[in-house]
Every structure is written in structure tokens, then in C-alpha cells.
Scaffold this active site. Structure first.
Site, PDB file in Angstrom:
ATOM      1  N   GLU A  28       0.846  -1.184   0.000  1.00  0.00           N
ATOM      2  CA  GLU A  28       0.000   0.000   0.000  1.00  0.00           C
ATOM      3  C   GLU A  28       0.887   1.242   0.000  1.00  0.00           C
ATOM      4  O   GLU A  28       1.830   1.334   0.797  1.00  0.00           O
ATOM      5  CB  GLU A  28      -0.899  -0.023   1.234  1.00  0.00           C
ATOM      6  CG  GLU A  28      -1.898   1.097   1.321  1.00  0.00           C
ATOM      7  CD  GLU A  28      -2.679   1.062   2.625  1.00  0.00           C
ATOM      8  OE1 GLU A  28      -3.166   2.133   3.033  1.00  0.00           O
ATOM      9  OE2 GLU A  28      -2.781  -0.025   3.241  1.00  0.00           O
TER      10      GLU A  28
ATOM     11  N   ASP B 197      -5.045   9.552   9.473  1.00  0.00           N
ATOM     12  CA  ASP B 197      -3.652   9.223   9.773  1.00  0.00           C
ATOM     13  C   ASP B 197      -3.211   9.843  11.087  1.00  0.00           C
ATOM     14  O   ASP B 197      -3.479  11.015  11.371  1.00  0.00           O
ATOM     15  CB  ASP B 197      -2.746   9.694   8.646  1.00  0.00           C
ATOM     16  CG  ASP B 197      -3.052   8.994   7.340  1.00  0.00           C
ATOM     17  OD1 ASP B 197      -2.938   7.761   7.312  1.00  0.00           O
ATOM     18  OD2 ASP B 197      -3.423   9.671   6.368  1.00  0.00           O
TER      19      ASP B 197
ATOM     20  N   TYR C  71     -11.060  -3.398   4.069  1.00  0.00           N
ATOM     21  CA  TYR C  71     -10.071  -2.898   5.030  1.00  0.00           C
ATOM     22  C   TYR C  71     -10.779  -2.709   6.368  1.00  0.00           C
ATOM     23  O   TYR C  71     -11.536  -1.774   6.547  1.00  0.00           O
ATOM     24  CB  TYR C  71      -9.505  -1.568   4.517  1.00  0.00           C
ATOM     25  CG  TYR C  71      -8.273  -1.053   5.237  1.00  0.00           C
ATOM     26  CD1 TYR C  71      -8.222  -0.958   6.630  1.00  0.00           C
ATOM     27  CD2 TYR C  71      -7.162  -0.635   4.525  1.00  0.00           C
ATOM     28  CE1 TYR C  71      -7.099  -0.480   7.277  1.00  0.00           C
ATOM     29  CE2 TYR C  71      -6.030  -0.142   5.165  1.00  0.00           C
ATOM     30  CZ  TYR C  71      -6.012  -0.068   6.544  1.00  0.00           C
ATOM     31  OH  TYR C  71      -4.896   0.419   7.183  1.00  0.00           O
TER      32      TYR C  71
END
Length: 271
Positions: free
Chosen positions: A48, A59, A174
Site C-alpha cells: 500500500e 492518519d 479494510y
């Protein structure tokens, strides 16, 4: 090799996929390219690549810092596509997934971005701020371009939303193991296994787990229940450590690769 072919190969050998994450351009494109090649050689099944953005979506501080380092060096999205093209031309076969903010996609237009991804050699992409059920025809257009559009599921995602994501996500789902942002965790949630099984009962699409996995024993535990193990912050932190030690080039790659190899081995041992 497509994502589907990769997971089928791993299924036959009863192994989970190991999926490392790198921030493109951190500390520079040449080093990112070297890290990707090293990861492929050390057992990564899928890689990724995060596209630096000034306003990260989910993030944590480690990946935010990596994005800022890359942007500070003048990173441009075009460099990402050039790097991937060069890697493919050099013989890299490992599937690559692009993690990117929809802002950057929208700036180019969806079709133009999809074409650039496919032409470069990506197999799929993750757009965290484009949730399933609200993406319009993006998934269909991605499929038409030959790319898998991968969606995220959180521990707090409702059963109704899980059904939508299970139907729409291609390549893999995911699963975010923790509520919150990316970053290493000392202990993984007790409900991780149950949540992964819940998704696996809803779809035959592989379920991969990310967020919070930083040590080999965690990778092994996740691989025992999931179809793939995603590790990002722990590896990006090793890049940061190397930079603080004034390492560069092969020395930096080796510094990161020691952890990467141990994680890959652990991820492949859990089934």
C-alpha cells in the site's frame, strides 16, 4: 497479478497476506522505490502506498509527519505514477494499492486519476473519505478501469453499513481494528476476531486488518483470523528513526527491512 489472484494463491497455501504501507516521497521518491522493492523481496504480498496530503483523513502523527516531510521536499502526485511505472518496467510483480484523499482525486477528475493509476500499474485504490454507499458510480468506474475500489469498516460500523460495504468493496475489505487514527497500539482489541468473522460471514471478499499492528506477535495473531495484515505506522516510524540517525540509501532501507521481514514472517505463520 490482481488482488483476487493474490488472495487465491495465499488461500491455497493457507497464509494471510502481508501488506506493508509506505508514504510516497518519504524521505524521497528514490528511497520509497527502494523500500517497495525491498518489501517485495522480503515477503510482502501486496504493498500500500499512501499519497501525501496536507490534511490527512485518519492518519496519526507518525504518518502525518511522513506526509509533511514528503510535501516539504516538493512531492507531486505525478512522481508517484512515474515511480510505479519504473518499478513495473523493472519487473516488480507485487500488487500495489494507492491510498489517497478524494481531494487529490477530484483535482484531476475521477476518470483521469483512475487512468493514471491503471497506466502506472496499480491494482486498486483506497479513498478513505469516499464512503461506500455515497461514492456514486465511482466503484463501477474503477472496475471499468481495471481497478479494485477498497472500502473501510470500523468497529463502530452498523450492521446495515457493513452489508453495504461488504457488497461494494472489491479486492479486499479494510477492517480498522481500533476506533481512532492510525498508530501503533500495545494491545489489540478483544473484539477484533469477532468483527472480522462477522464480515467474513457477510461476504467472500477477503478481510484485511490494519491500524495498531506494530509487532510480529500482533501480526501473527491477526493473521490467524483475518485474510490479511496491514502495517503502516510501525514501518513509517522506522523510516523516521533512520532519518534521525542520519541514515540514507541502503542503510535506511535495511533499518526498515529488519522489522518488515519479521512482520512478514509472522503474518505468514498465523494460519
Amino acid at each position: 497479478m490482481t488482488l483476487a489472484e493474490t488472495f487465491e494463491r495465499l488461500k491455497q497455501s493457507k497464509r494471510a497476506a502481508f501488506i506493508p504501507f509506505f508514504a510516497a516521497g518519504d524521505p524521497d521518491i528514490a528511497t520509497t522505490s527502494a523500500l517497495i522493492k525491498a518489501a517485495a523481496a522480503s515477503g510482502a504480498d501486496i504493498i500500500e502506498i499512501g499519497v501525501p496530503f496536507s490534511d490527512p483523513i485518519a492518519d496519526g502523527p507518525v504518518i502525518q509527519a511522513a506526509f509533511y516531510r514528503a510535501l516539504d521536499k516538493g512531492f507531486k502526485v505525478a512522481q508517484l505514477f512515474e515511480m510505479v511505472k519504473a518499478l513495473r518496467a523493472g519487473g516488480l510483480q507485487t500488487p500495489l494499492v494507492c491510498m489517497v484523499s478524494y481531494t487529490l482525486v477530484y483535482k484531476r477528475s475521477l476518470d483521469a486519476f483512475l487512468k493514471s493509476c491503471k497506466d502506472a500499474g496499480f491494482s486498486g485504490l483506497i479513498i478513505p473519505d469516499l464512503p461506500a454507499g455515497y461514492e456514486g458510480d465511482a466503484a463501477a468506474r474503477a472496475a471499468a478501469a481495471g481497478l479494485d475500489l477498497i472500502f473501510l469498516v470500523a468497529p463502530t460500523t452498523t450492521p446495515e453499513r457493513r452489508e453495504i460495504i461488504a457488497r461494494r468493496s472489491k479486492g479486499f475489505i479494510y477492517y480498522i481494528s481500533v476506533t481512532g487514527i492510525t498508530g501503533a497500539r500495545i494491545v489489540l482489541p478483544e473484539d477484533l476476531g469477532d468483527n472480522v468473522k462477522d464480515l467474513q460471514h457477510r461476504t467472500s471478499t477477503p478481510v484485511c486488518v490494519g491500524f495498531g499492528i506494530s509487532r510480529p506477535e500482533q501480526a501473527a495473531a491477526v493473521s490467524a483470523v483475518a485474510d490479511g495484515v496491514i502495517v503502516g505506522s510501525a514501518l513509517v516510524k522506522k523510516v523516521e528513526e533512520a532519518l534521525s540517525q542520519k541514515l540514507s540509501g541502503d542503510a535506511l532501507v535495511q533499518h526498515v527491512n529488519t522489522l518488515l521481514k519479521s512482520l512478514a514472517d509472522a503474518a505468514h505463520s498465523g494460519k
